[in-house]
Design a protein around this motif. Structure first.
Motif, PDB file in Angstrom:
ATOM      1  N   TYR A 111      -6.957   4.760  -4.868  1.00 28.10           N
ATOM      2  CA  TYR A 111      -7.701   5.904  -4.001  1.00 28.10           C
ATOM      3  C   TYR A 111      -9.107   6.662  -4.587  1.00 28.10           C
ATOM      4  O   TYR A 111      -9.327   7.515  -4.082  1.00 28.10           O
TER       5      TYR A 111
ATOM      6  N   ARG B 246       2.148   1.684  -3.202  1.00 28.10           N
ATOM      7  CA  ARG B 246       1.492   2.514  -4.374  1.00 28.10           C
ATOM      8  C   ARG B 246       1.044   4.052  -3.894  1.00 28.10           C
ATOM      9  O   ARG B 246       1.171   4.538  -5.171  1.00 28.10           O
TER      10      ARG B 246
ATOM     11  N   ARG C 124       1.006  -1.358  -0.055  1.00 33.67           N
ATOM     12  CA  ARG C 124      -0.165   0.036   0.175  1.00 33.67           C
ATOM     13  C   ARG C 124       0.845   1.288  -0.071  1.00 33.67           C
ATOM     14  O   ARG C 124       0.494   2.341  -0.621  1.00 33.67           O
ATOM     15  N   ASN C 125       2.036   1.408   0.832  1.00 30.37           N
ATOM     16  CA  ASN C 125       3.022   2.337   0.650  1.00 30.37           C
ATOM     17  C   ASN C 125       3.537   2.517  -0.572  1.00 30.37           C
ATOM     18  O   ASN C 125       3.562   3.614  -0.820  1.00 30.37           O
TER      19      ASN C 125
END
Length: 204
Positions: free
Chosen positions: A51, A7, A4-5
């Motif tokens: 997001y 991305r 996630r980080n």
């Protein structure tokens, strides 16, 4: 670093290209702009799609049920930025530069959202079309005896053309692999078209 980080960092990397030192460095080199910056802006948009607000995802799913609109948008963006005049204007006109920094991430986000809905055959078609376009543009840049872009020397044009051909071959290989994977999936069904019927009749 978590996925996630990673991305999030990739999505935020689009902002780095707006910083004057890096922007000036890339825009001064045709190969860096077309072979590195364009794909990374596309990848930043792809990462940013994670997001996207849910309401917007639902709206896009409704409008672009099969992912064809997203793929077409990405194809149009890619085709536009293969035009030599567009590259010159991106350096000379701030409005066109802004279009560049907006259109590539937008295309990446659209493709990321629609890719899962795009069937293997249409996906291979769009990848193959992009591969053909890159190879064709690359050969034109390589073989041109005069400068096609007034902002870049002939040597940069030749180097960029070679890189575009390589990118095109990579995308072409991915398109072929996607078709082969689809063919392997479809082959058992063609060989045993009545397998589902026989199992149903046996159950009855």
């Amino acid at each position: 670093m978590s996925r996630r980080n990673s991305r999030a960092l990739l999505a935020a990397s689009a902002l780095l290209w707006l910083m004057p030192p890096l922007r000036d460095l890339v825009e001064a080199d045709m190969a860096l702009q077309m072979l590195v910056q364009f794909p990374l802006l596309l990848a930043a948009g792809w990462a940013a799609a994670a997001y996207t607000p849910r309401w917007l995802v639902a709206l896009q799913t409704r409008i672009d049920a099969q992912g064809l609109t997203s793929a077409t948008l990405a194809s149009c963006v890619s085709a536009f930025w293969m035009i030599p005049a567009a590259l010159d204007l991106a350096v000379l006109d701030p409005r066109v530069a802004a279009l560049k920094y907006a259109s590539w991430p937008l295309a990446g986000a659209a493709v990321a959202s629609g890719w899962s809905r795009l069937g293997p055959v249409p996906a291979a078609f769009f990848l193959g079309n992009a591969a053909w376009m890159l190879v064709t543009a690359g050969l034109l840049y390589r073989e041109a005896e005069t400068r096609l872009c007034v902002s870049y020397p002939l040597s940069a044009q030749t180097t960029t053309g070679t890189g575009l051909v390589i990118w095109g071959l990579v995308l072409g290989a991915i398109a072929v692999a996607k078709l082969r994977g689809f063919g392997r999936q479809a082959l058992p069904e063609r060989e045993n078209p009545d397998s589902g019927r026989s199992s149903t009749s046996t159950g009855v």
